[in-house]
Write a protein that holds these residues in place. Structure first.
Motif, PDB file in Angstrom:
ATOM      1  N   MET A  59       0.808  -1.223   0.000  1.00 31.62           N
ATOM      2  CA  MET A  59       0.000   0.000   0.000  1.00 31.62           C
ATOM      3  C   MET A  59       0.841   1.274   0.000  1.00 31.62           C
ATOM      4  O   MET A  59       0.317   2.366  -0.143  1.00 31.62           O
ATOM      5  CB  MET A  59      -0.935   0.020   1.221  1.00 31.62           C
ATOM      6  N   TRP A  60       2.159   1.149   0.168  1.00 32.32           N
ATOM      7  CA  TRP A  60       2.996   2.344   0.245  1.00 32.32           C
ATOM      8  C   TRP A  60       3.120   3.025  -1.117  1.00 32.32           C
ATOM      9  O   TRP A  60       3.383   2.361  -2.129  1.00 32.32           O
ATOM     10  CB  TRP A  60       4.403   1.978   0.709  1.00 32.32           C
ATOM     11  N   PRO A  61       2.950   4.347  -1.172  1.00 34.20           N
ATOM     12  CA  PRO A  61       3.189   5.091  -2.429  1.00 34.20           C
ATOM     13  C   PRO A  61       4.689   5.320  -2.628  1.00 34.20           C
ATOM     14  O   PRO A  61       5.200   6.444  -2.541  1.00 34.20           O
ATOM     15  CB  PRO A  61       2.429   6.405  -2.200  1.00 34.20           C
ATOM     16  N   VAL A  62       5.398   4.237  -2.914  1.00 38.87           N
ATOM     17  CA  VAL A  62       6.861   4.273  -2.921  1.00 38.87           C
ATOM     18  C   VAL A  62       7.406   5.207  -3.997  1.00 38.87           C
ATOM     19  O   VAL A  62       8.421   5.885  -3.790  1.00 38.87           O
ATOM     20  CB  VAL A  62       7.421   2.849  -3.101  1.00 38.87           C
ATOM     21  N   GLY A  63       6.750   5.253  -5.140  1.00 37.39           N
ATOM     22  CA  GLY A  63       7.229   6.118  -6.216  1.00 37.39           C
ATOM     23  C   GLY A  63       7.331   7.559  -5.772  1.00 37.39           C
ATOM     24  O   GLY A  63       8.336   8.234  -6.039  1.00 37.39           O
ATOM     25  N   ASN A  64       6.305   8.056  -5.080  1.00 38.72           N
ATOM     26  CA  ASN A  64       6.332   9.430  -4.580  1.00 38.72           C
ATOM     27  C   ASN A  64       7.484   9.646  -3.606  1.00 38.72           C
ATOM     28  O   ASN A  64       8.145  10.688  -3.615  1.00 38.72           O
ATOM     29  CB  ASN A  64       5.009   9.762  -3.876  1.00 38.72           C
ATOM     30  N   VAL A  65       7.693   8.653  -2.748  1.00 37.68           N
ATOM     31  CA  VAL A  65       8.731   8.769  -1.725  1.00 37.68           C
ATOM     32  C   VAL A  65      10.111   8.823  -2.360  1.00 37.68           C
ATOM     33  O   VAL A  65      10.939   9.677  -2.030  1.00 37.68           O
ATOM     34  CB  VAL A  65       8.638   7.599  -0.726  1.00 37.68           C
ATOM     35  N   VAL A  66      10.388   7.897  -3.258  1.00 36.22           N
ATOM     36  CA  VAL A  66      11.702   7.869  -3.908  1.00 36.22           C
ATOM     37  C   VAL A  66      11.930   9.143  -4.712  1.00 36.22           C
ATOM     38  O   VAL A  66      13.026   9.712  -4.700  1.00 36.22           O
ATOM     39  CB  VAL A  66      11.834   6.614  -4.797  1.00 36.22           C
ATOM     40  N   ASP A  67      10.899   9.630  -5.403  1.00 36.83           N
ATOM     41  CA  ASP A  67      11.032  10.885  -6.146  1.00 36.83           C
ATOM     42  C   ASP A  67      11.389  12.035  -5.201  1.00 36.83           C
ATOM     43  O   ASP A  67      12.255  12.865  -5.511  1.00 36.83           O
ATOM     44  CB  ASP A  67       9.728  11.216  -6.875  1.00 36.83           C
ATOM     45  N   PHE A  68      10.717  12.086  -4.044  1.00 31.67           N
ATOM     46  CA  PHE A  68      10.989  13.141  -3.062  1.00 31.67           C
ATOM     47  C   PHE A  68      12.434  13.071  -2.585  1.00 31.67           C
ATOM     48  O   PHE A  68      13.137  14.087  -2.531  1.00 31.67           O
ATOM     49  CB  PHE A  68      10.039  13.006  -1.879  1.00 31.67           C
ATOM     50  N   LEU A  69      12.889  11.874  -2.237  1.00 28.09           N
ATOM     51  CA  LEU A  69      14.258  11.700  -1.733  1.00 28.09           C
ATOM     52  C   LEU A  69      15.279  12.089  -2.783  1.00 28.09           C
ATOM     53  O   LEU A  69      16.252  12.803  -2.499  1.00 28.09           O
ATOM     54  CB  LEU A  69      14.479  10.258  -1.277  1.00 28.09           C
ATOM     55  N   GLU A  70      15.101  11.618  -3.995  1.00 31.18           N
ATOM     56  CA  GLU A  70      16.081  11.897  -5.042  1.00 31.18           C
ATOM     57  C   GLU A  70      16.058  13.375  -5.452  1.00 31.18           C
ATOM     58  O   GLU A  70      17.114  13.955  -5.730  1.00 31.18           O
ATOM     59  CB  GLU A  70      15.814  10.995  -6.248  1.00 31.18           C
ATOM     60  N   ASP A  71      14.868  13.998  -5.449  1.00 26.05           N
ATOM     61  CA  ASP A  71      14.807  15.430  -5.751  1.00 26.05           C
ATOM     62  C   ASP A  71      15.542  16.234  -4.678  1.00 26.05           C
ATOM     63  O   ASP A  71      16.233  17.210  -4.990  1.00 26.05           O
ATOM     64  CB  ASP A  71      13.348  15.891  -5.835  1.00 26.05           C
ATOM     65  N   ALA A  72      15.381  15.819  -3.413  1.00 24.85           N
ATOM     66  CA  ALA A  72      16.064  16.518  -2.322  1.00 24.85           C
ATOM     67  C   ALA A  72      17.578  16.382  -2.445  1.00 24.85           C
ATOM     68  O   ALA A  72      18.320  17.341  -2.210  1.00 24.85           O
ATOM     69  CB  ALA A  72      15.586  15.961  -0.972  1.00 24.85           C
ATOM     70  N   VAL A  73      18.026  15.192  -2.817  1.00 22.43           N
ATOM     71  CA  VAL A  73      19.457  14.940  -2.943  1.00 22.43           C
ATOM     72  C   VAL A  73      20.064  15.789  -4.043  1.00 22.43           C
ATOM     73  O   VAL A  73      21.180  16.334  -3.901  1.00 22.43           O
ATOM     74  CB  VAL A  73      19.707  13.439  -3.223  1.00 22.43           C
ATOM     75  N   HIS A  74      19.358  15.951  -5.156  1.00 23.47           N
ATOM     76  CA  HIS A  74      19.939  16.623  -6.319  1.00 23.47           C
ATOM     77  C   HIS A  74      19.454  18.072  -6.482  1.00 23.47           C
ATOM     78  O   HIS A  74      19.730  18.696  -7.511  1.00 23.47           O
ATOM     79  CB  HIS A  74      19.594  15.844  -7.595  1.00 23.47           C
ATOM     80  N   ALA A  75      18.789  18.580  -5.455  1.00 23.97           N
ATOM     81  CA  ALA A  75      18.289  19.975  -5.546  1.00 23.97           C
ATOM     82  C   ALA A  75      19.453  20.958  -5.640  1.00 23.97           C
ATOM     83  O   ALA A  75      20.499  20.771  -5.035  1.00 23.97           O
ATOM     84  CB  ALA A  75      17.447  20.278  -4.316  1.00 23.97           C
TER      85      ALA A  75
END
Length: 324
Positions: free
Chosen positions: A308-324
């Motif tokens: 049930m986890w919206p993993v795609g959203n989570v990974v996108d958030f993490l990777e966007d934060a890393v490369h901001a």
């Protein structure tokens, strides 16, 4: 779709598990396994306590710059034979714990040149960006240093005491040595008092409560130094603070995540694979963790929750934060 995150301090919880008598003695074929079991069970328990949140385990890398500023930094982690033994046992288990969580479908993040604390700060600051898919972050650690990231959308939870702290709680007696006017006052008071857990020496004889009192009396650290210089503050503790002004500023640099160098985005790894029950069960058998395998079947509660986890959203958030 908005989601909530649990940012979990992997080393903090795994290492703490090794001080629980039942887990500290757990081994398979002569190798310790109690830290692996303690961490994985904690992640599963946290997921049950926070069913609307996706767990993300953060791992420590080597922030060498902190030791360059303060050679004593964390040296107390190995200053007794018992601590050396515990640290060595956990060192052996950490990569195995990461593999177990990988098979369990848990997202993990590690930077080669930063600590889990720095990653937590990075992700909490990213909540302020537009179109952020994350609504709320709960910081999961027994380390009260993590209070510095508290805010309207960030709270803190200790898995040992089941204590939750919000930014509003910082202004009450609920928090140790509180109340504080805010996280900045908390950080500066800690920089003055030092941090025994991280072996950061502060001003001798000045605790957090005394530091807060003097900061408020004189209007901050510079105010204390000015009061000592002009003679309006004649007490020994104010004089000691003024004398060690440079040390306090160094301590604040070490403690305040906002002052840490930005982690190199190309040295940060975000790892996650879908829950693989067969691989998780094989790993449980390899490590002799039969009691954990009972909870990791394809059709069990864990598998349903991970699905049930919206993993795609989570990974996108993490990777966007890393490369901001």
């Amino acid at each position: 779709m908005m989601t909530d995150l649990l940012l979990i301090d992997g080393n903090n919880i795994g290492y703490a598990a090794m001080y629980q008598p039942a887990l500290s003695r757990l081994a398979h074929n002569g190798s310790p396994t109690g830290g692996i079991l303690g961490l994985t069970q904690s992640v599963m328990r946290l997921s049950a306590l926070f069913p609307d949140a996706v767990p993300v385990v953060l791992w420590d890398g080597h922030a060498a710059w902190r030791r360059e500023l303060c050679p004593e930094y964390k040296a107390n982690r190995k200053d007794t034979p018992e601590k050396i033994e515990v640290a060595e046992k956990w060192r052996q288990q950490e990569p195995l714990a990461r593999t177990m969580l990988y098979h369990m479908g848990v997202t993990q993040v590690r930077a080669c040149n930063a600590e889990a604390d720095d990653l937590a700060g990075l992700f909490c600051r990213s909540l302020q960006t537009e179109d952020c898919p994350v609504r709320q972050i709960t910081l999961v650690s027994n380390d009260r240093d993590w209070w510095q990231a508290l805010g309207p959308s960030v709270d803190w939870f200790s898995p040992i005491t089941d204590t939750r702290v919000t930014v509003e709680d910082m202004g009450t007696d609920k928090v140790k040595d509180g109340p504080f006017s805010g996280v900045d006052e908390y950080l500066l008071a800690k920089a003055i008092a030092g941090d025994d857990s991280d072996n950061i020496p502060g001003v001798s004889g000045v605790g957090v409560k005394t530091a807060v009192k003097l900061l408020r009396t004189h209007g901050g650290l510079e105010g204390i130094c000015a009061a000592v210089e002009n003679g309006s503050a004649k007490d020994k503790k104010s004089a000691a603070i003024a004398e060690q002004h440079a040390t306090i500023r160094r301590n604040l640099r070490i403690m305040d995540w906002r002052q840490a160098p930005d982690p190199d985005p190309w040295q940060i790894g975000v790892a996650r694979e879908p829950f693989h029950a067969a691989a998780a069960l094989d790993w449980c058998a390899e490590l002799g963790l039969g009691r954990l395998s009972e909870r990791l079947s394809d059709d069990g509660a864990w598998g349903r929750q991970v699905g049930m986890w919206p993993v795609g959203n989570v990974v996108d958030f993490l990777e966007d934060a890393v490369h901001a």
